[in-house]
Design an enzyme around this catalytic site. Structure first.
Site, PDB file in Angstrom:
ATOM      1  N   PRO A 175      39.773  34.177  46.666  1.00  0.00           N
ATOM      2  CA  PRO A 175      39.704  35.183  45.598  1.00  0.00           C
ATOM      3  C   PRO A 175      38.906  36.420  45.961  1.00  0.00           C
ATOM      4  O   PRO A 175      38.897  37.386  45.194  1.00  0.00           O
ATOM      5  CB  PRO A 175      39.039  34.421  44.447  1.00  0.00           C
ATOM      6  CG  PRO A 175      38.257  33.323  45.107  1.00  0.00           C
ATOM      7  CD  PRO A 175      39.055  32.935  46.312  1.00  0.00           C
ATOM      8  N   TYR A 193      30.060  43.344  44.967  1.00  0.00           N
ATOM      9  CA  TYR A 193      30.245  42.287  45.957  1.00  0.00           C
ATOM     10  C   TYR A 193      28.957  42.175  46.766  1.00  0.00           C
ATOM     11  O   TYR A 193      28.493  43.165  47.328  1.00  0.00           O
ATOM     12  CB  TYR A 193      31.414  42.614  46.884  1.00  0.00           C
ATOM     13  CG  TYR A 193      32.776  42.450  46.246  1.00  0.00           C
ATOM     14  CD1 TYR A 193      33.499  41.271  46.391  1.00  0.00           C
ATOM     15  CD2 TYR A 193      33.345  43.478  45.497  1.00  0.00           C
ATOM     16  CE1 TYR A 193      34.749  41.116  45.817  1.00  0.00           C
ATOM     17  CE2 TYR A 193      34.601  43.335  44.913  1.00  0.00           C
ATOM     18  CZ  TYR A 193      35.287  42.147  45.076  1.00  0.00           C
ATOM     19  OH  TYR A 193      36.524  42.003  44.507  1.00  0.00           O
ATOM     20  N   TYR A 241      42.280  47.074  49.409  1.00  0.00           N
ATOM     21  CA  TYR A 241      41.862  46.565  48.099  1.00  0.00           C
ATOM     22  C   TYR A 241      42.812  47.031  46.995  1.00  0.00           C
ATOM     23  O   TYR A 241      43.160  46.247  46.108  1.00  0.00           O
ATOM     24  CB  TYR A 241      40.440  47.031  47.794  1.00  0.00           C
ATOM     25  CG  TYR A 241      39.784  46.279  46.656  1.00  0.00           C
ATOM     26  CD1 TYR A 241      39.116  45.074  46.894  1.00  0.00           C
ATOM     27  CD2 TYR A 241      39.814  46.763  45.354  1.00  0.00           C
ATOM     28  CE1 TYR A 241      38.509  44.382  45.863  1.00  0.00           C
ATOM     29  CE2 TYR A 241      39.213  46.078  44.315  1.00  0.00           C
ATOM     30  CZ  TYR A 241      38.556  44.882  44.576  1.00  0.00           C
ATOM     31  OH  TYR A 241      37.971  44.188  43.540  1.00  0.00           O
ATOM     32  N   HIS A 269      39.192  50.895  37.159  1.00  0.00           N
ATOM     33  CA  HIS A 269      38.061  50.997  38.089  1.00  0.00           C
ATOM     34  C   HIS A 269      38.485  51.825  39.297  1.00  0.00           C
ATOM     35  O   HIS A 269      39.477  51.526  39.951  1.00  0.00           O
ATOM     36  CB  HIS A 269      37.610  49.610  38.547  1.00  0.00           C
ATOM     37  CG  HIS A 269      36.771  48.897  37.534  1.00  0.00           C
ATOM     38  ND1 HIS A 269      35.937  47.850  37.865  1.00  0.00           N
ATOM     39  CD2 HIS A 269      36.636  49.081  36.200  1.00  0.00           C
ATOM     40  CE1 HIS A 269      35.321  47.421  36.770  1.00  0.00           C
ATOM     41  NE2 HIS A 269      35.742  48.150  35.751  1.00  0.00           N
ATOM     42  N   LYS A 276      43.636  39.168  45.344  1.00  0.00           N
ATOM     43  CA  LYS A 276      45.049  39.320  45.682  1.00  0.00           C
ATOM     44  C   LYS A 276      45.974  38.292  45.034  1.00  0.00           C
ATOM     45  O   LYS A 276      47.195  38.488  45.024  1.00  0.00           O
ATOM     46  CB  LYS A 276      45.244  39.244  47.204  1.00  0.00           C
ATOM     47  CG  LYS A 276      44.574  40.371  47.971  1.00  0.00           C
ATOM     48  CD  LYS A 276      45.124  41.714  47.563  1.00  0.00           C
ATOM     49  CE  LYS A 276      44.402  42.855  48.248  1.00  0.00           C
ATOM     50  NZ  LYS A 276      44.759  44.159  47.672  1.00  0.00           N
TER      51      LYS A 276
END
Length: 397
Positions: free
Chosen positions: A293, A201, A385, A72, A297
């Protein structure tokens, strides 16, 4: 029994450490209180940073991950009813993440462990650690009514948040930092195609949501729910209906629903234990830290802990130097706190907090608007990220 390293815990942290040590010629035994089937059945995250991918490759277990994992290069932020893409690769010089479920990572590591011939004890009852503050640590456990003892040079505590290793350290020798969030994640796993090719998200007035996946035919979805909710209070239909309400119209229309085959509620917490070394006991993964979550990580931090720990133990046994062991805790914690900060920030940005009112939602939406319209803001979230480089946290001369 005598070995060089006893690893307590046969989750991905313990199995990965065992594999790295085995490849370096260091004998180790893994002791696990649960059955192998139970360990494999635990449903966890599935977004791997490049660092974690590299460590799994080093351990020799990356073949299926590369064949079946989904690279991704970005993800979507959804707020005020519209989606905005964070271009991870474009903002970080080409870095991506790989979607590959933790269950599959564990399966690959179990297969490698079986092939290695190294000993693994499952369903070990009454596991206890002894003597780690001296020169002769050992582990005891019961199996089939018989008490066993394993002597070792080091004990690696890879037994998770509720494990025996951290709990065995005197309270005066340890400092614990914790934040418990006033909500949980209701997760649903279904054999349906993902609603979108990348993760979404969601910041919604109704609460956070996440659209994730395990493969092109298996989806993982989450809803923010009160801690008072139970799985039994959420039918599959109620879950799908609520998820649609939190999505934008295009995603809601594209959502393919179906029966779940796993559903659970996980509370969220930020937790760090310092230090991570106590004599000849060294903690790694969830035994030392937990992250919400939201930032993806948890498994990635565990993988880098294990890499640092494996390097330190290899240095001890093969080079007769304890520099890596002496610096292990400091090296890990610098990286851990950076990831903890990002996970806390991202969680605070995306969720509804009880009692904060509508002004909090306005603040969140204003910050999200800044992130998507500022290259510097977008790069900040992208760099965090995709993860820190492996050498982050090294002491510089």
């Amino acid at each position: 029994m005598r070995t060089q390293v006893v690893i307590v815990g046969a989750g991905p942290s313990g199995l990965l450490l065992g594999q790295l040590l085995h490849k370096a010629g260091i004998d180790n035994v893994i002791v696990e209180r649960q059955s192998a089937e139970y360990v494999l059945g635990r449903i966890r995250a599935g977004v791997l940073e490049q660092v974690a991918v590299d460590v799994l490759d080093e351990a020799g277990v990356g073949q299926r991950m590369h064949a079946e994992g989904l690279p991704h290069a970005g993800f979507d932020l959804l707020f005020k009813g519209a989606r905005h893409r964070i271009d991870l690769a474009g903002l970080t010089g080409g870095k991506k993440v790989l979607v590959y479920g933790q269950t599959e990572v564990t399966r690959d590591l179990m297969a490698a462990r079986a092939a290695s011939g190294q000993a693994t004890v499952y369903e070990a009852a009454h596991v206890a650690i002894h003597g780690f503050d001296g020169a002769h640590p050992h582990v005891t456990y019961e199996k089939d009514g018989v008490t066993h003892r394993i002597d070792a040079d080091f004990i690696a505590g890879c037994d998770g948040f509720h494990g025996v290793c951290r709990a065995s350290v005197p309270r005066s020798a340890i400092t614990e930092y914790e934040k418990v969030y006033p909500f949980g994640w209701l997760g649903l796993l279904s054999d349906t195609p993902p609603v979108h090719e990348e993760l979404i998200y969601v910041n919604s007035p109704r609460g956070f949501a996440l659209c994730s996946m395990r493969s092109r035919t298996r989806s993982r979805y989450y809803l923010q729910v009160p801690l008072s909710d139970t799985v039994d209070s959420w039918s599959d239909q109620a879950f799908w209906d609520e998820l649609r309400r939190r999505l934008d119209p295009a995603a809601a229309e594209a959502l393919v629903t179906g029966p779940s085959f796993e559903k659970s509620i996980a509370p969220l917490r930020s937790f760090v234990s310092e230090p991570m070394r106590f004599g000849r006991l060294l903690l790694a993964g969830d035994a030392a830290h937990i992250v919400p979550p939201t930032g993806a990580k948890g498994l990635n931090l565990a993988a880098t802990d294990v890499k640092y720990l494996a390097d330190a133990l290899i240095e001890h046994f093969l080079e007769r130097s304890d520099a890596g062991i002496d610096g292990y805790s400091e090296r890990c914690l610098k990286r851990i706190w950076r990831a903890e900060r990002f996970s806390w920030w991202f969680t605070s940005l995306m969720h509804r907090f009880p009692g904060e009112g509508e002004i909090a939602q306005k603040f969140q939406e204003a910050e999200l608007d800044y992130l998507i319209h500022s290259e510097a803001g977008a790069r900040t979230i992208a760099e965090n990220y995709v993860g820190l480089p492996l050498d982050f946290g090294l002491r510089r001369a």
